[in-house]
Each structure stands twice: as structure tokens, then as C-alpha cells.
Enzyme design. Structure first.
Site, PDB file in Angstrom:
ATOM      1  N   ASN A  43       0.827  -1.195   0.000  1.00 24.29           N
ATOM      2  CA  ASN A  43       0.000   0.000   0.000  1.00 24.29           C
ATOM      3  C   ASN A  43       0.869   1.255   0.000  1.00 24.29           C
ATOM      4  OD1 ASN A  43      -0.369  -1.440   2.806  1.00 24.29           O
ATOM      5  ND2 ASN A  43      -0.857   0.664   3.331  1.00 24.29           N
ATOM      6  N   ASP A  44       0.768   2.106   1.012  1.00 19.55           N
ATOM      7  CA  ASP A  44       1.346   3.456   0.923  1.00 19.55           C
ATOM      8  C   ASP A  44       2.824   3.511   0.519  1.00 19.55           C
ATOM      9  OD1 ASP A  44      -1.013   3.516   2.370  1.00 19.55           O
ATOM     10  OD2 ASP A  44      -0.218   4.718   4.017  1.00 19.55           O
ATOM     11  N   PRO A  45       3.180   4.477  -0.333  1.00 17.47           N
ATOM     12  CA  PRO A  45       4.598   4.794  -0.519  1.00 17.47           C
ATOM     13  C   PRO A  45       5.095   5.501   0.744  1.00 17.47           C
ATOM     14  CG  PRO A  45       3.247   6.420  -1.667  1.00 17.47           C
ATOM     15  CD  PRO A  45       2.304   5.384  -1.109  1.00 17.47           C
TER      16      PRO A  45
END
Ligand SMILES: *[C@@H]1O[C@H](CO)[C@@H](O)[C@H](O)[C@H]1NC(C)=O
Ligand SMILES: *[C@@H]1O[C@H](CO)[C@@H](O)[C@H](O)[C@H]1NC(C)=O
Ligand SMILES: *[C@@H]1O[C@H](CO)[C@@H](O)[C@H](O)[C@H]1NC(C)=O
Ligand SMILES: *[C@@H]1O[C@H](CO)[C@@H](O)[C@H](O)[C@H]1NC(C)=O
Ligand SMILES: *[C@@H]1O[C@H](CO)[C@@H](O)[C@H](O)[C@H]1NC(C)=O
Ligand SMILES: *[C@@H]1O[C@H](CO)[C@@H](O)[C@H](O)[C@H]1NC(C)=O
Ligand SMILES: *[C@H]1O[C@@H](CO)[C@H](O)[C@@H](O)[C@@H]1NC(C)=O
Length: 576
Positions: free
Chosen positions: A65-67
Site C-alpha cells: 500500500n502506501d509509498p
């Protein structure tokens, strides 16, 4: 020698294998737990990966998911990301780590941060990197501690002489920020890149909520270790719910070059972006930052709430930007989640890609940002076809042949001779997505719909149209841009939204630009030269590989001219 081998020789430390493009697909809300799917290995190496991308960032397998914490250090770009090392659903989250020399080709290293200490034993969640004076990178991240509280920790490279910064250390004086009694310990996460004030104090913001008011708490520190909460948050907005991944940075008023987070002055504006956990989309405002009082005030041209401006009106979340001192630009990363089912993700063995990194700068009108794929992407362009001065009458649809339409980059300049035929705009149409659902590519109009049919099957059973439609309002014209997934796949059980945004553009040149990056299961489009961007995830069953087609179309009464169209087959990048 294949292209990736050649590349690894050129780049020295890269060794990468070219894997076949492949895939079946899936998605769900972040932080949702699937106990039984946590560590399902996908044993079926024979699965034909129809949906794996050729030039987007994704791990070799499993959930992303998130960078997190992107930064540039001594010739190398670093990207970390939220990753489940054991399965294709969210869980067991670590900070995976990859390095690159060009932001397109990546080598995966071992995870930089994994749960191991009381201050992060239940998770290493999102955060940011700050490069301190003297070229000393520091990561700030949210740990889920042994009491399941969200606390903020730091980590530093074990060996600054290691060019790849492979090992990271989480010192024992963590956590450095605890929620205390005033802050909700279940809603306190995602520290931003810190900036340095005129008086030598560091500042960072952390996403939170109080009741339904979303907020970015501000913390200050002289030494980066002892942080004190400011009395007032940097900014807060009622009824927006939890703010995740706040990002705060200066932009120059005129020009494309980027700035380090610490720059202030009358010649800059500031941007505050937040990710709304309630709706899973982001918005940003352009405004003014007062460093002495640490207040941020959005300009009155920026809506500050649900109807705010978005980087992207499609699948794009938890974004994070960084200043690239090498090329003096600000670069934006964002997570494009899947739009298929959890079961699809488990069968294909992976979930989540990162959108192509974008350069961001302030529109000369001062009211919004402009975004464009980083120029390094163009090096993957390979075979080109062109179309020049082609008229498209109502109902006309021309196929662009001769490129790999499932893995392509397309740029078009459309023009029209008059806006007289534009349909009337109803002022109650504030929700672009609702207007797009009503007027799809097949609803014939006055000026438009015109645009591209991407990932189209031979007989158009499947296609994802990316198009414009121009309306006439009281005072001006309104340009609607859509990326409509409703007909993207014959498969059931997929999320097929009609993503859309308005394009705030001057039409006096009678031209509209569109660029689309097409990569098997993703279409990223940039309308009006980067004014409005939309990312769609789609999973065609027929329009795959060499059976995918690309068309340009017009379904409006006004004849549209393709002044120029350039379409390139894209090479695959070496990604992890
Ligand atoms: C993968 O295959 C091996 C060998 O066939 C088997 O022992 C293992 O249980 C399988 N793993 C999963 C998660 O199905
Ligand atoms: C630090 O990295 C350098 C360069 O890779 C290496 O030569 C040195 O041995 C490393 N030091 C330690 C303590 O590992
Ligand atoms: C604290 O945050 C959590 C997660 O957002 C929420 O469920 C809870 O209601 C909040 N507690 C209070 C007192 O606001
Ligand atoms: C941390 O900073 C605050 C505010 O500057 C100060 O009052 C406090 O003494 C500091 N604590 C330590 C342990 O240095
Ligand atoms: C917005 O702010 C500008 C000054 O920054 C001011 O001139 C203008 O009147 C304001 N507009 C509205 C609608 O408040
Ligand atoms: C144009 O509109 C007609 C009639 O609604 C429809 O059959 C056709 O598919 C449309 N063309 C495109 C490219 O959407
Ligand atoms: C991405 O997936 C779709 C379909 O499942 C959801 O509707 C979105 O909420 C989700 N987006 C994020 C950021 O999680």
C-alpha cells in the site's frame, strides 16, 4: 541480451530478471484484517499474469500500500512502501525498500523496518524521510506499540558509507512522540517530512482527528529527538474525519522547479495535502504559511474540505512527495490500489501498484497544481506511430495500429473550430463523477464526448474510454474529463467507477491536450497538460496483450481534429 540485462550492466549494481507480464486481480480498505489470508503463498507459478504491469512500480509479489519516505541520497533514489511479506492482503506490515538511479528501474533490498521493539511490535506504519544537514537521512514513522497505541519513532542508517543504505537502526530512545492525554492514540499517524525554521527549530505534522474534525498536529524540536506539541495544529477542518498522510511543502509562484520543504518567503506558496480515511480519497489546498505563528491559511480560491482539489480523481491515495535536489523538482508518489476482489488478489498473488512518479508545480494561475509524469519515463518509449491533422466527425472511431496497445504512452492534441454546439451546463452539477455517469462516451453530445478508447477488445465488448465533454455555463465553458471503467471488463465482481473531474482551463486556443499511460491493468491520464489527472484500474478479459486495441473517437456533433497524436509502445522497466 535482453533489455534488463543491458540495463543492469549500465547501472552497475542492478541485477534484475525480466518476468513475464501476468495477472488476476483484487482490493480492500486499508487496515482491514483477513486472518486466514495473511500468509497465503501463491503456489501457482503457471497463472498467466494478465494484469501485472510492465513499467509501474510493484513488488515481485504480495501486498503493497502506501509509498513511504522517498528521498534522494548520493546518486540514488530510495522508495520504501507498506508491504506484507507473506501474502496478497493487508497485514504483517513492514517497510520494504527499493533503490533506483532513475525512478523507473528499481532494485529491491531487504525490508528497512520490521516490527521488533516494544515501540513498534504491532506494526511499522507509514512515515517520511528528512535529510538532515550534512547528508544524514532520518526516517520518522508510526509504530504500533505493545499497548496498540500509535506512536512516532525514528530510524537512521546503520552505515552512512553504504551507498545503498541497506541497514536501518531503530534506536532504543524511541518512541520520540507519544500521543499523551490530549491526542487519540488510535488516530495519530503518518509523520511528514520535517522542515527547518528560521530559528533553527524542526517542525513536522502528524495526521489525526478529534471527534469528526480532521487535523494535522504540529510538533517542534531543536534536536530532532525531543519533540513538543504546538498548542494549535497546523490546520484542521471540521467534518472531514481522520487525516492520513499529511504532506506539506512550498511551491514557487512561477516556474516548474521544486523546493526543499524548509523554504519560505513571499515568492512561494504552500500546499497542504491530506488523505481522507473516511472516503479514501485525498484533497489539497494552496495557501500561505506563516512560519512565526505556524499557521497555514488556504487561499480563498481553494475549497477546503470534501469538494477540494485532488491530485487525481481516480485510484490514488496515501500520496507523498519529496524534493529531488538532483533535478531540482518536486516528485509525487501515490498508491493505486486494486479494483478487483480479495479472492482475485490471492489468486494472482499480488495487490497494489504505485502510480508513475509525477513532477508537481504550481499552475501559473496560482490556484492549483500541475502534474506530469517524470521525464525519465520517456526513455521506455520505443516504437512510435503518429497521426497528424485527422478530422473526426460525429460517431467516428479510428484505431491506432502498430503499437502494443496494452503497454503504451499516448499524447494527443485535439482541436475544434467552435464551441457553439456545447450543451448547456446545469449549475447543480457539482459532482463531476455523477455527470460522467449520466453522460458516458456513448451519450452523443455537442462538443464531445471525444477522446481515447483504451484497452479495447476487437469488437468493443470491453473498453475504457478517457474523454472530454465541453458544456456552456452562464459565464464560461465547463470541461468535464472522464475515465469510465463501466465497460472495462466482462468480468463480474469488479469495482468499475466512472471517475471524473472538471478541467479549469482556458479554451481560447480551441485545443485540449490528453496524455494516457496504459499498462495492462492501469490507465493514468493527464488532461489539459496536467491540470486534471485520473487513474483507473481495470481488468479486461479480452483486451489483453496483443488483443488490446487503442482508438481515438468523437461522439459529438462538432467535428474534432486530432492535430497530433503520438503513441509509443513502452518497454518494460526492471522493477524489483
Ligand atoms: C505450496 O506447495 C507446497 C508443495 O506442494 C505445499 O507444501 C504448501 O502447503 C503450499 N502452500 C500453500 C500456501 O498452499
Ligand atoms: C560501511 O559501508 C562501507 C561501504 O559499503 C563498508 O566498506 C564498511 O565496511 C561498512 N562498515 C560497517 C561497519 O559495516
Ligand atoms: C479515536 O480514534 C478511533 C479511530 O479513528 C475512533 O474509533 C475512536 O472513536 C476515537 N476516540 C475518540 C474518543 O474520539
Ligand atoms: C524538551 O524540549 C522542551 C521544550 O523545548 C524542554 O522544556 C524540555 O526540557 C526538553 N526535554 C529534554 C529531555 O531535553
Ligand atoms: C480572495 O482573496 C483575495 C486576496 O488574497 C481578495 O482580493 C479577494 O477579494 C478574495 N475573494 C473573495 C471571494 O473573498
Ligand atoms: C457513440 O455513440 C453511439 C450511439 O450512442 C454508440 O453506439 C457508440 O458506441 C459511441 N461511440 C463510442 C466510441 O463510444
Ligand atoms: C480501492 O479499492 C476500491 C474498491 O475496492 C475501494 O472502493 C477504495 O476505497 C480503495 N481505495 C483505498 C485507498 O483503499
Amino acid at each position: 541480451m535482453n533489455f534488463c540485462t543491458l540495463l543492469s550492466l549500465l547501472l552497475g549494481f542492478f541485477s534484475c530478471s525480466l518476468f513475464v507480464n501476468n495477472g488476476l486481480v483484487a482490493v480492500q480498505a486499508l487496515h482491514k484484517v483477513y486472518p486466514e489470508l495473511q500468509s497465503l503463498e501463491n503456489n501457482d507459478t503457471e497463472i498467466k499474469q494478465l494484469y501485472r504491469t510492465g513499467f509501474h512500480f510493484q513488488p515481485h509479489r504480495h501486498w503493497m500500500n502506501d509509498p513511504n519516505g522517498p528521498f534522494y541520497f548520493k546518486g540514488i533514489y530510495h522508495l520504501f512502501y507498506q508491504y506484507n511479506p507473506e501474502g496478497a492482503v493487508w497485514g504483517n506490515i513492514v517497510w520494504a525498500h527499493s533503490v533506483s538511479r532513475d525512478l523507473i528501474n528499481w532494485k529491491s533490498l531487504k525490508p528497512a523496518l520490521s516490527p521488533s521493539k516494544p515501540f513498534d511490535i504491532n506494526g511499522c506504519w507509514s512515515g517520511s524521510a528528512t535529510v538532515l544537514p550534512g547528508f544524514k537521512p532520518v526516517i520518522l514513522y508510526t509504530g504500533i506499540d505493545s499497548q496498540n497505541r500509535q506512536v512516532q519513532n525514528y530510524a537512521i542508517p546503520a552505515n552512512l558509507s553504504d551507498p545503498l543504505l541497506i541497514e536501518w537502526v531503530k534506536p532504543d530512545n524511541n518512541p520520540i512522540v507519544e500521543p499523551g492525554t490530549e491526542v487519540n492514540a488510535s488516530a495519530f499517524r503518518d509523520p511528514s517530512t520535517a522542515w527547518l525554521s528560521f530559528n533553527g527549530h524542526w517542525k513536522t505534522i502528524i495526521g489525526s482527528r478529534s471527534e469528526q474534525t480532521g487535523m494535522a498536529y504540529l510538533y517542534r524540536s531543536k534536536d530532532f529527538l525531543n519533540w513538543t506539541k504546538a498548542e494549535q495544529p497546523l490546520h484542521s477542518v471540521p467534518n472531514t474525519g481522520m487525516w492520513e498522510c499529511p504532506d506539506f511543502y512550498p511551491v514557487v509562484r512561477f516556474g516548474r522547479f521544486g523546493l526543499d520543504a524548509s523554504v519560505t518567503g513571499n515568492w512561494v506558496k504552500h500546499v497542504l495535502k491530506v488523505s481522507l480515511d473516511l472516503t479514501r480519497y485525498e484533497y489539497y489546498t494552496v495557501g500561505k504559511y506563516y512560519p512565526t505563528t505556524d499557521k497555514y491559511v488556504p487561499d480563498n480560491t481553494s475549497a477546503d474540505g470534501w469538494n477540494g482539489l485532488r491530485y487525481d480523481y481516480g485510484n490514488f491515495y496515501a500520496s507523498k512527495s519529496f524534493y529531488d535536489p538532483m533535478r531540482k523538482r518536486r516528485v509525487l508518489w501515490g498508491w493505486a490500489n486494486e479494483s478487483d476482489s480479495v479472492q482475485d488478489d490471492v489468486s494472482k498473488g499480488w495487490a497494489g501498484i504505485q502510480a508513475i512518479p509525477r513532477t508537481v508545480w504550481l499552475d501559473p494561475n496560482g490556484k492549483q497544481l500541475l502534474q506530469w509524469p517524470i521525464m525519465e519515463l520517456n526513455r521506455l518509449r520505443w516504437k512510435r506511430v503518429m497521426m497528424i491533422h485527422q478530422e473526426l466527425v460525429k460517431g467516428q472511431n479510428i484505431e491506432i495500429k502498430g503499437i502494443t496497445a496494452a503497454q503504451a504512452d499516448v499524447e494527443v492534441i485535439f482541436s475544434f473550430s467552435s464551441l457553439d454546439k456545447a450543451e448547456a451546463f446545469d449549475p447543480s452539477w457539482v459532482d463531476a463523477q455523477a455527470v460522467c455517469s449520466q453522460f458516458g462516451s456513448t451519450a452523443q453530445g455537442g462538443v464531445g464526448p471525444f477522446g481515447l478508447l483504451t484497452l479495447a477488445s476487437e469488437n468493443l465488448e470491453e473498453f475504457t474510454p478517457v474523454f472530454f465533454r465541453i458544456f456552456k455555463a452562464e459565464q464560461n465553458h465547463v470541461v468535464l474529463m472522464c475515465s469510465d471503467a463501466r465497460s472495462s471488463s466482462l468480468k463480474d465482481g469488479l469495482y468499475k467507477p466512472t471517475f471524473a473531474g472538471f478541467v479549469d482551463i482556458d479554451l481560447s486556443s480551441k485545443k485540449l491536450l490528453l496524455r494516457s499511460l496504459i499498462d495492462h491493468s492501469v490507465i493514468e491520464s493527464f488532461g489539459g497538460g496536467g491540470k486534471t489527472c485520473i487513474t483507473s484500474r481495470v481488468y479486461p478479459t479480452k483486451a489483453v496483450f496483443e488483443d488490446a486495441h487503442l482508438h481515438v473517437f468523437n461522439n459529438g456533433t462538432e467535428t474534432i481534429t486530432v492535430e497530433y497524436l503520438g503513441a509509443w509502445s513502452m518497454r518494460s522497466a526492471c522493477v524489483n
